[in-house]
Design a protein around this motif. Structure first.
Motif, PDB file in Angstrom:
ATOM      1  N   SER A   1       0.829  -1.209   0.000  1.00  7.78           N
ATOM      2  CA  SER A   1       0.000   0.000   0.000  1.00  7.78           C
ATOM      3  C   SER A   1       0.862   1.257   0.000  1.00  7.78           C
ATOM      4  CB  SER A   1      -0.921   0.005   1.218  1.00  7.78           C
ATOM      5  OG  SER A   1      -1.814  -1.076   1.141  1.00  7.78           O
TER       6      SER A   1
ATOM      7  N   PRO B   1     -12.975  -5.066  -9.681  1.00  2.68           N
ATOM      8  CA  PRO B   1     -11.518  -5.194  -9.534  1.00  2.68           C
ATOM      9  C   PRO B   1     -10.961  -6.413 -10.275  1.00  2.68           C
ATOM     10  CG  PRO B   1     -12.515  -4.640  -7.433  1.00  2.68           C
ATOM     11  CD  PRO B   1     -13.647  -4.865  -8.384  1.00  2.68           C
TER      12      PRO B   1
ATOM     13  N   SER C   1      -2.981  -1.970  -6.902  1.00  2.00           N
ATOM     14  CA  SER C   1      -3.522  -1.124  -5.834  1.00  2.00           C
ATOM     15  C   SER C   1      -3.470   0.348  -6.224  1.00  2.00           C
ATOM     16  CB  SER C   1      -2.718  -1.319  -4.547  1.00  2.00           C
ATOM     17  OG  SER C   1      -2.968  -2.588  -4.017  1.00  2.00           O
TER      18      SER C   1
ATOM     19  N   ILE D   1      -6.267   1.143  -8.651  1.00  2.00           N
ATOM     20  CA  ILE D   1      -7.592   1.104  -8.015  1.00  2.00           C
ATOM     21  C   ILE D   1      -7.813   2.280  -7.081  1.00  2.00           C
ATOM     22  CG2 ILE D   1      -9.022  -0.245  -6.416  1.00  2.00           C
ATOM     23  CD1 ILE D   1      -8.670  -2.404  -8.216  1.00  2.00           C
ATOM     24  N   THR D   2      -6.759   2.722  -6.386  1.00  2.00           N
ATOM     25  CA  THR D   2      -6.941   3.802  -5.412  1.00  2.00           C
ATOM     26  C   THR D   2      -6.632   5.183  -5.994  1.00  2.00           C
ATOM     27  OG1 THR D   2      -4.679   3.536  -4.610  1.00  2.00           O
ATOM     28  CG2 THR D   2      -6.407   2.301  -3.470  1.00  2.00           C
TER      29      THR D   2
ATOM     30  N   ALA E   1      -7.927   2.263   1.522  1.00  2.00           N
ATOM     31  CA  ALA E   1      -8.628   1.496   0.487  1.00  2.00           C
ATOM     32  C   ALA E   1      -7.707   0.433  -0.102  1.00  2.00           C
ATOM     33  CB  ALA E   1      -9.119   2.439  -0.614  1.00  2.00           C
ATOM     34  N   SER E   2      -6.438   0.797  -0.237  1.00  2.32           N
ATOM     35  CA  SER E   2      -5.463  -0.119  -0.814  1.00  2.32           C
ATOM     36  C   SER E   2      -5.279  -1.368   0.058  1.00  2.32           C
ATOM     37  CB  SER E   2      -4.127   0.614  -0.993  1.00  2.32           C
ATOM     38  OG  SER E   2      -3.119  -0.286  -1.313  1.00  2.32           O
TER      39      SER E   2
ATOM     40  N   GLU F   1      -7.677  -4.151  -0.901  1.00  4.06           N
ATOM     41  CA  GLU F   1      -7.786  -4.619  -2.279  1.00  4.06           C
ATOM     42  C   GLU F   1      -7.608  -6.149  -2.373  1.00  4.06           C
ATOM     43  OE1 GLU F   1      -9.088  -3.496  -4.693  1.00  4.06           O
ATOM     44  OE2 GLU F   1      -8.583  -5.247  -5.879  1.00  4.06           O
TER      45      GLU F   1
ATOM     46  N   ALA G   1      -8.337  -7.516  -7.767  1.00  4.64           N
ATOM     47  CA  ALA G   1      -7.326  -7.211  -8.786  1.00  4.64           C
ATOM     48  C   ALA G   1      -6.020  -7.921  -8.479  1.00  4.64           C
ATOM     49  CB  ALA G   1      -7.116  -5.703  -8.867  1.00  4.64           C
TER      50      ALA G   1
END
Lengths: 362, 229
Positions: free
Chosen positions: B20, B61, B101, B104-105, B161-162, B165, B168
């Motif tokens: 992260s 994801p 990550s 996605i974030t 948020a990471s 995950e 993904a």
């Protein structure tokens, strides 16, 4: 150091087309009602607005010439700009704010010079504070110091007092007067208040609908009858250059001006000290014969130069007292009853005057 | 920490934090530039760019993981070129997990930074310009410091948020202990084994504590920013 400005730009529903010069160090007022184009003119001089056509020369250096493709960016214009809303950097202390432009200036003011300006604007006790802990008047003074220390070649003041209440305004005005006398810079002072213009400015440029409609010294322009329709709701009045003639035993001070004498409440200063006297148009009564028993101290023999009775609510009378001009605003009924016309001799009864320090008199 | 966690658990926790950390800080410069572009400029196709940046918020994801696998797989295309030329391989590696990550974030960071950039008075930039500051000078000394609360908020929410995950990562880089098995993957693995509920519960509680810590941090940063402004 002179400044020449020529600008032309078309906005939707509004065209700017102005040309004027600031001949010397001192304050030139850019006067006009809201929406007349004042701020756009100042932005063009500062370099934050690019006009379609234009030429601006500051102290011999051409900073804008659209025809020749010259556009010096704002960061290199060396125009000190004091915004109406101060625009202090919120994440810096007052000390860092006032040194922001100084750090980036090509010629840096000395520490002694900084101390002098901090003293001039009364900022010593504020230096460690953040802008949010300052009052409106204090913010204005910090903005002034910040602009001054960037070693500008022209100072642009966009209604620096407009956001302040009457009390704060009265607090900042003396600093502006000191600045005018000590900075030795051409200053363009944007205002829609004739009071401020009359108190501070040497020259005035009147704009309306994007055009210059009048320019000259405040002494001439402020007594011109055309100003009545240009000034909006701002009260009209004359500005007169005067000198202290004598201090009298009864507590009054006698002033002399080019055309006569005025008695005013006690004024500080030795005989010969230059002062600026403002007489509002509403403060003058007119009489055809010299009144004898009257409480007013000042009754000046004068001659009517022009009468403007176009407005149904009031008549403006331009008077000459020697080489000095006054304006009186009376009712159209009185004007008709006395039969006032150009050339007629009258007596001007001055009810009250405001006395300010004159430019350059310290 | 070993007193509370088994070696496997602390491995998953540290891996999660590392992935992260790299994902969020690696994406930060790009997020700042994207936010600056969206907040300060107008250009043709801006709505499209804005939409593209936010796509990871609404895309499954797993689909993102699959797309990454196609692009960065070492058999062909960009992935093959990267592997053969620089020896860089994202698939089945923790760096791939960080990349997933980060993508996605990304919208969380852009959104927070953009909001704080838009709340900066544009007049301050004009003032700095008349005081002799050129664009990079203004960016560094006016815009950046004033956007700091938004940047901090963006970092913290993206980080939180990471940590969560799953889809993904498992699709793109698989579930390799010590390499790509982050906390959520460890929970999933525990649940697959008979009698793994206790382990899953311990890991879940750890995730909850981490999430609480980061959300509290975000709240503190925002309150500080409000009080300062």
């Amino acid at each position: 150091m002179s400044v020449e400005v020529f600008l032309r730009h078309d906005f939707p529903g509004f065209a700017l087309d102005v040309s004027f010069a600031l001949p010397k160090p001192g304050v030139t007022a850019l006067f006009g009602v809201s929406g007349s184009g004042k701020t756009t003119i100042v932005n063009a001089i500062a370099g934050t607005f690019r006009p379609r056509e234009g030429r601006i020369v500051i102290g011999g250096r051409t900073v804008l010439d659209m025809r020749a493709g010259v556009f010096v960016p704002a960061s290199a214009r060396r125009a000190g700009y004091v915004f109406q809303d101060a625009r202090l950097f919120p994440h810096m202390s007052v000390a860092d704010n006032i040194r922001f432009g100084w750090r980036r200036a090509p010629e840096k003011a000395s520490e002694a010079e900084i101390a002098r300006i901090v003293d001039l604007l009364g900022l010593e006790h504020l230096l460690a504070r953040r802008p949010r802990a300052l009052s409106g008047g204090e913010k204005g003074r910090v903005a002034l110091a910040r602009a001054l220390l960037s070693s500008p070649q022209i100072l642009l003041l966009d209604e620096p007092l407009a956001a302040l209440d009457a009390q704060r305004r009265a607090e900042v005005l003396p600093y502006l007067e000191r600045l005018r006398d000590e900075a030795g810079l051409p200053m363009l002072y944007v205002s829609h208040s004739l009071e401020e213009v009359a108190r501070l400015a040497d020259d005035i440029v009147v704009v309306r609908d994007g055009r210059v409609v009048r320019q000259g010294s405040v002494f001439d322009v402020l007594t011109g009858l055309e100003l009545g329709s240009l000034a909006g709701s701002s009260p009209m009045g004359a500005v007169i250059a005067a000198k202290i003639a004598a201090h009298r035993d009864d507590g009054l001070t006698e002033l002399s001006f080019d055309g006569g004498r005025l008695l005013v409440p006690w004024q500080e200063g030795a005989a010969g000290k230059a002062l600026r006297v403002r007489v509002r148009a509403e403060e003058i009564m007119l009489a055809l014969e010299e009144p004898r028993a009257i409480s007013a101290n000042n009754v000046l023999p004068a001659q009517i130069v022009a009468v403007d009775a176009a407005d149904p609510k009031h008549a403006d009378i331009q008077l000459a007292c020697g080489n000095t001009r006054f304006v009186a605003r009376i009712t159209p009924a009185s004007c008709a009853r006395l039969g006032l016309t150009a050339g007629k001799p009258v007596f001007a009864i001055v009810k009250s005057v405001t006395v300010d320090a004159a430019p350059g008199s310290g | 920490m070993d007193a509370f966690l088994t070696p496997d658990e602390s491995e998953a926790l540290l891996l999660s934090l590392r992935i992260s950390f790299v994902a969020v800080l690696g994406a930060l410069p790009f997020a700042f530039c994207a936010a600056l572009l969206l907040a300060r400029t107008r250009f043709f196709g801006k709505t499209l760019v804005d939409g593209l940046i936010h796509v990871p918020l609404v895309l499954p994801p797993v689909a993102i993981g699959f797309l990454l696998l196609i692009v960065f797989g070492t058999r062909h295309g960009l992935g093959a070129w990267l592997f053969q030329t620089f020896g860089i391989r994202f698939v089945f590696s923790w760096t791939g997990a960080a990349l997933a990550s980060a993508i996605i974030t990304f919208p969380f960071q852009v959104r927070a930074i953009r909001l704080s950039l838009e709340s900066i008075d544009a007049g301050l930039n004009a003032a700095a310009e008349t005081l002799g500051a050129r664009w990079w000078d203004r960016l560094l000394n006016i815009t950046l410091p004033l956007a700091l609360p938004g940047i901090a908020a963006g970092i913290i929410t993206a980080f939180a948020a990471s940590l969560g995950e799953f889809g993904a990562i498992i699709t793109f880089v698989s579930n390799i202990p010590g390499e790509t098995r982050t906390l959520p993957l460890a929970i999933y693995t525990a649940l697959q084994a008979p009698g793994g509920e206790t382990e899953a519960a311990r890991l879940s509680i750890m995730s909850i504590v981490l999430a609480l810590i980061f959300m509290t941090l975000a709240e503190i940063v925002q309150r500080r920013a409000r009080e300062r402004g």
